[in-house]
Scaffold this active site. Sequence first.
Site, PDB file in Angstrom:
ATOM      1  N   SER A 162      41.112 -23.039  46.308  1.00 27.83           N
ATOM      2  CA  SER A 162      39.837 -23.625  46.696  1.00 27.83           C
ATOM      3  C   SER A 162      39.645 -23.559  48.209  1.00 27.83           C
ATOM      4  O   SER A 162      39.664 -22.480  48.791  1.00 27.83           O
ATOM      5  CB  SER A 162      39.754 -25.066  46.167  1.00 27.83           C
ATOM      6  OG  SER A 162      38.434 -25.552  46.219  1.00 27.83           O
ATOM      7  N   ASP A 243      33.909 -21.891  36.572  1.00 22.39           N
ATOM      8  CA  ASP A 243      34.021 -22.494  37.896  1.00 22.39           C
ATOM      9  C   ASP A 243      32.659 -22.449  38.590  1.00 22.39           C
ATOM     10  O   ASP A 243      31.990 -21.409  38.595  1.00 22.39           O
ATOM     11  CB  ASP A 243      35.058 -21.708  38.700  1.00 22.39           C
ATOM     12  CG  ASP A 243      35.382 -22.316  40.057  1.00 22.39           C
ATOM     13  OD1 ASP A 243      34.741 -23.306  40.449  1.00 22.39           O
ATOM     14  OD2 ASP A 243      36.297 -21.781  40.715  1.00 22.39           O
ATOM     15  N   HIS A 275      37.013 -25.017  37.501  1.00 23.68           N
ATOM     16  CA  HIS A 275      37.660 -25.016  38.815  1.00 23.68           C
ATOM     17  C   HIS A 275      38.942 -25.841  38.787  1.00 23.68           C
ATOM     18  O   HIS A 275      38.957 -26.986  38.336  1.00 23.68           O
ATOM     19  CB  HIS A 275      36.687 -25.587  39.848  1.00 23.68           C
ATOM     20  CG  HIS A 275      37.137 -25.466  41.265  1.00 23.68           C
ATOM     21  ND1 HIS A 275      37.241 -24.253  41.918  1.00 23.68           N
ATOM     22  CD2 HIS A 275      37.523 -26.400  42.177  1.00 23.68           C
ATOM     23  CE1 HIS A 275      37.652 -24.447  43.151  1.00 23.68           C
ATOM     24  NE2 HIS A 275      37.844 -25.746  43.343  1.00 23.68           N
TER      25      HIS A 275
END
Length: 302
Positions: A162, A243, A275
């Site tokens: 991320s 995601d 995600h």
Amino acid sequence: MESTNIEVAHEFRFFKAYKDGRVEIFYNTQKVPPSTDSVTGVQSKDVIISQEPAVSARIFLPKIHDPTQKLPILFYIHGGGFCFESAFSPMFHKHLTSLAAEANAIAVSVEYGLFPDRPIPACYDDTWVALKWVQSHSTRDGPDRWLNQYADFDRVFLCGDSGGANMCHNLAVRVGSDGLPGVKVAGMVMVHPFFGGLAVDDEMWLYMCPESGGVHDRRLRPPAEDLAKLGCERMLIFFAEKDHLREVGQWYYDELKKSEWGGSVEVVEHEDEFHEFHLLSEPEGEKALDLIRKFGSFIKQN
């Protein structure tokens, strides 16, 4: 007694900011001490990299079978929206233990400055300080014995998830521009990378970075000239089909392929997943284990 202004000025995915200047992060971060994993034999310890700014790391050493064998370095930057989570949290401690064991690599998991105490770009600066600290061991006389004795500085991998993946990209650009003598960054692994995308995510990042260059800031939207500078030869990108960052991740991949970067990039997509699924919803699930295996395989290819 002074009254407290409870009016909210801004509210984002991970925090809200009040008109009196206070910031409330929605997520609490727990921390666990380093340990030796009874299943894999991976040992961990904490090191201080810098007192000012405050930068530290948790280092993971896999079980040593041959003391003369040099091991790749997995330089890991955790995600958490630039404002929460930790290299010392139970989630990342477990994840890095698994990665170190699967890849048979020394993992250096960086504890960097977070908003609001240290707004962006502190995280980018801190992770560069940490990478330079790793580099200081390439002459075998650095401050950490494990890195001096076991690390292979021709096989350093920048890895993150991320927002941490975003920082990895920016580190690789800096390595390509400034160099890192004594160290070869052999590859980069980005898991569900953040490069803005949705308006709410762009606005949040820009709020956390008061000195940003706007939505086209090169740290948020890498230009072609930065992609061409990436200081690594191989890259692995993990996507999750559902995601919210999937589309902007594809944009990054497409731009990378069009750029003058001369390396090779692989993509792994996990269908029907969201995600950070491998950390948040099903860390013991088959797809999460598949991610760990493919991550380790990529490191071992070098």
